[in-house]
Design a protein around this motif. Structure first.
Motif, PDB file in Angstrom:
ATOM      1  N   THR A 141      11.616  21.553 -37.614  1.00  0.00           N
ATOM      2  CA  THR A 141      10.302  21.908 -37.067  1.00  0.00           C
ATOM      3  C   THR A 141       9.523  20.672 -36.650  1.00  0.00           C
ATOM      4  N   LEU A 142       9.800  19.543 -37.296  1.00  0.00           N
ATOM      5  CA  LEU A 142       9.084  18.317 -36.950  1.00  0.00           C
ATOM      6  C   LEU A 142       9.659  17.641 -35.710  1.00  0.00           C
ATOM      7  N   HIS A 143      10.977  17.472 -35.693  1.00  0.00           N
ATOM      8  CA  HIS A 143      11.610  16.819 -34.541  1.00  0.00           C
ATOM      9  C   HIS A 143      13.120  16.989 -34.628  1.00  0.00           C
ATOM     10  N   VAL A 144      13.756  17.177 -33.485  1.00  0.00           N
ATOM     11  CA  VAL A 144      15.201  17.400 -33.440  1.00  0.00           C
ATOM     12  C   VAL A 144      15.966  16.177 -33.948  1.00  0.00           C
ATOM     13  N   ILE A 145      15.522  14.995 -33.577  1.00  0.00           N
ATOM     14  CA  ILE A 145      16.205  13.769 -34.012  1.00  0.00           C
ATOM     15  C   ILE A 145      16.067  13.602 -35.521  1.00  0.00           C
ATOM     16  N   LEU A 146      14.901  13.939 -36.061  1.00  0.00           N
ATOM     17  CA  LEU A 146      14.711  13.872 -37.514  1.00  0.00           C
ATOM     18  C   LEU A 146      15.672  14.826 -38.218  1.00  0.00           C
ATOM     19  N   ALA A 147      15.860  16.016 -37.653  1.00  0.00           N
ATOM     20  CA  ALA A 147      16.801  16.980 -38.244  1.00  0.00           C
ATOM     21  C   ALA A 147      18.214  16.427 -38.241  1.00  0.00           C
ATOM     22  N   SER A 148      18.598  15.727 -37.178  1.00  0.00           N
ATOM     23  CA  SER A 148      19.942  15.126 -37.114  1.00  0.00           C
ATOM     24  C   SER A 148      20.108  14.048 -38.175  1.00  0.00           C
TER      25      SER A 148
END
Length: 171
Positions: free
Chosen positions: A111-118
């Motif tokens: 929910t915060l950022h796609v790169i953070l999820a990766s």
């Protein structure tokens, strides 16, 4: 088997031996001695070898039986701490709490950022595979079932095996 790692370390230091010397005397791998002093888990053969070298009863080296941990936070922290342990076993409680933590943190990061999820997925991948491996061993299944994660809908089969009850261990 759970061994009192502090007792082993004390006995080794009392004799003035290094970990390398102890591994040679016991005829076990140095990595086994290091793991034993870190986590306190060893095979029955290693326990017998240690007891013979230290000239004590094997019962002296065993860790006192502790009550099972029933805290979700403790289970999650234990899994993160033992991220490199692919050898021992994990019960359903420990696995499912870590699984819930893994999914929750991943969803929050998404929910915060796609790169953070990766990044979060990469960081938590090894502890997840370790606890899955330990859980499959505890359920009496092959660790190779985890390859089904790569197949569409294969995760459902793996989750079925992960939900299986623990095998009864012979003492």
């Amino acid at each position: 088997m759970n061994i009192n790692s502090e007792k082993v370390k004390q006995l080794r230091q009392h004799k003035g031996w290094s970990q390398e010397q102890l591994s040679e005397l016991c005829a076990v791998n140095l990595r086994t001695i290091q793991r034993l002093e870190k986590r306190g888990s060893a095979s029955p053969e290693t326990l017998k070898a240690l007891a013979a070298v230290f000239e004590v009863s094997p019962d002296v080296l065993l860790a006192p039986a502790e009550a099972p941990r029933k805290s979700a936070v403790t289970s999650i922290l234990n899994t993160l701490k033992n991220f490199d342990d692919f050898q021992s076993r994990s019960g359903r409680y420990e696995f499912w709490w870590f699984f819930l933590f893994f999914i929750s943190v991943l969803a929050l990061a998404e929910t915060l950022h796609v790169i953070l999820a990766s990044i979060v997925a990469i960081i938590l991948l090894i502890p997840f595979l370790a606890v899955s491996t330990r859980r499959l061993k505890d359920a009496g299944q092959s660790i190779w079932w985890q390859l089904m994660y790569l197949v569409p809908f294969g995760v459902l089969l793996v989750l079925y095996f992960l939900a299986m009850p623990s095998l009864k261990r012979s003492s």
